[in-house]
Design an enzyme around this catalytic site. Structure first.
Site, PDB file in Angstrom:
ATOM      1  CE  LYS A 137      -3.828   2.090   2.622  1.00 15.68           C
ATOM      2  NZ  LYS A 137      -4.685   1.958   3.823  1.00 15.68           N
ATOM      3  CG  ASP A 265     -11.746   6.591  11.072  1.00 14.79           C
ATOM      4  OD1 ASP A 265     -12.921   6.192  11.157  1.00 14.79           O
ATOM      5  OD2 ASP A 265     -11.328   7.276  10.125  1.00 14.79           O
TER       6      ASP A 265
END
Length: 404
Positions: A137, A265
């Site tokens: 990523k 989150d």
């Protein structure tokens, strides 16, 4: 007078070894694969320390290459490769049972493939290794800083838990610089299996406000559904009492750890494989027919290859063999995060469950977002942006309701 014996002098011509180069769709991945090969090779000469020292969590290695095998179709003429905390990440890979040879093979045997981001993308690019075992990523420098902030505690937690966790398995962090353009890359173990197709996928936060997949998302081949979709589908993760107890214990420990670092989150990613699917479906997840636009020819005398002292990559891309056929037993090498459903489940399923996107710090930005959402939806609304301890508690309560 004794006769003298004349010997012919042998003229030995030095033969340069044939050098093979990575060929990828873009220079970023050529350099990334080169850098991984160089890094693992260098680390093989470094003794494994008895214990990690504080400086290991601040260390890095940098390599700068100028005019290396210059050929614009293969490698850029100037690039830099930086590896963060190499000793620490090598230790983590060892604890996650990924040896250097396997790591090298996954990331350098062929070019990584673009894939759909798992969880929120935030403008990041997601790739999967050629054997589908590792996830790569691109991240922003804020996430690099956050990784540095938590790395020591993360490593200690992995040690204490004996790697029995659903946290992301971070395996390496790198920076590639080409023409003054910097890209940061994070390597993580793939949550899903390279040999079992995922038929349904959910990103769960334990929140119900605006937590459903958009029409654009639903139009994708494998949409990422959300909390309200999971509840609307009447889904449950049915694993039986023993596995349920173990799963909830791990999630509770993981979320308490994240809360202690003021992280929030994050999501619980749930992928579902339907065992009633055909055998063809099972192997669709590993596709060898992807065109990487690579050329397998050798370049023995590339122009500008005067810097012979710089380590060169191993063999050029070759055909990657598919994993062994799935016969019903979960293999930790391929299904590390996999859990079989219980016998009471109406459909035979395999669940892949893990926590993702944990690098969000509850700072000023998130506090402001919480205040704005509270004003919009009301103080009692189950908004996703809340304080870390509340966030962890809410996700755990949601998980306890959906696992049986």
């Amino acid at each position: 007078m004794s006769g003298s014996t004349k010997q012919k002098k042998k003229h030995i011509k030095a033969v340069r070894p044939k050098l093979r180069l990575f060929r990828a769709k873009e220079p970023l991945f050529s350099v990334f694969m080169w850098g991984i090969n160089h890094s693992v090779s260098e680390l093989s000469h470094v003794n494994v320390p008895v214990m990690l020292m504080p400086d290991d969590f601040k260390a890095y290695t940098k390599t700068r290459v100028d005019n290396h095998m210059f050929n614009k179709e293969n490698m850029p003429s100037h690039f830099k490769f930086k590896e963060y905390c190499p000793i620490v990440f090598r230790n983590l890979r060892e604890r996650f049972n990924i040896d250097d040879e396997a790591y090298l093979r996954s990331l350098t045997k062929d070019c990584p493939l673009d894939t759909e981001p798992v969880g929120r993308s935030g403008g990041s690019r997601a790739l999967v290794s050629c054997d589908k075992k590792l996830f790569i990523k691109t991240i922003q420098n804020e996430q690099v800083a956050e990784m540095h902030r938590i790395l020591k505690e993360y490593h200690q937690y992995i040690v204490e838990r004996h790697a029995d966790t659903l946290l992301p398995q971070y395996l390496g962090m790198y920076r590639v610089t080409i023409n003054d353009s910097e890209s940061y890359l994070l390597v993580i173990r793939n949550i899903f299996s390279p040999r079992l197709k995922i038929h349904r996928k959910y990103d769960l936060k334990g929140s119900t406000v605006a937590r459903q997949a958009s029409e654009k998302e639903r139009a994708k081949g494998l949409p990422t559904y959300k909390d309200n979709d999971f509840l609307g589908d009447g889904r449950l993760i049915q694993v039986g009492e023993e596995k349920r107890k173990k799963l909830i214990e791990i999630i509770q420990a993981d979320t308490e750890f994240l809360s202690s670092l003021h992280l929030m989150d994050y999501s619980l990613l749930v992928g579902i494989h339907d065992c009633y699917a055909t055998d063809q479906d099972r192997n669709d997840s590993f596709d060898n027919d992807v065109d990487n636009d690579v050329d397998d020819d050798e370049d023995e005398d590339s122009p500008g290859s005067g810097n012979a002292s710089v380590p060169t990559p191993p063999d050029s891309p070759v055909v990657v063999s598919p994993p062994p056929i799935f016969t019903g037993s979960l293999d930790p090498a391929f299904e590390h995060f996999g859990i079989k459903c219980s016998d009471q489940c109406p459909r035979a399923e395999i669940y892949f469950v893990a926590l993702i996107d944990i690098l969000t710090h509850y700072g000023v930005k998130k506090r402001t977002a919480q205040a704005a959402k509270t004003v919009k939806h009301g103080a009692g609304a189950e908004i996703s942006t809340v304080k870390p301890d509340q966030y962890a508690r809410r996700l755990l309560e949601f998980v306890e309701k959906i696992i049986e």
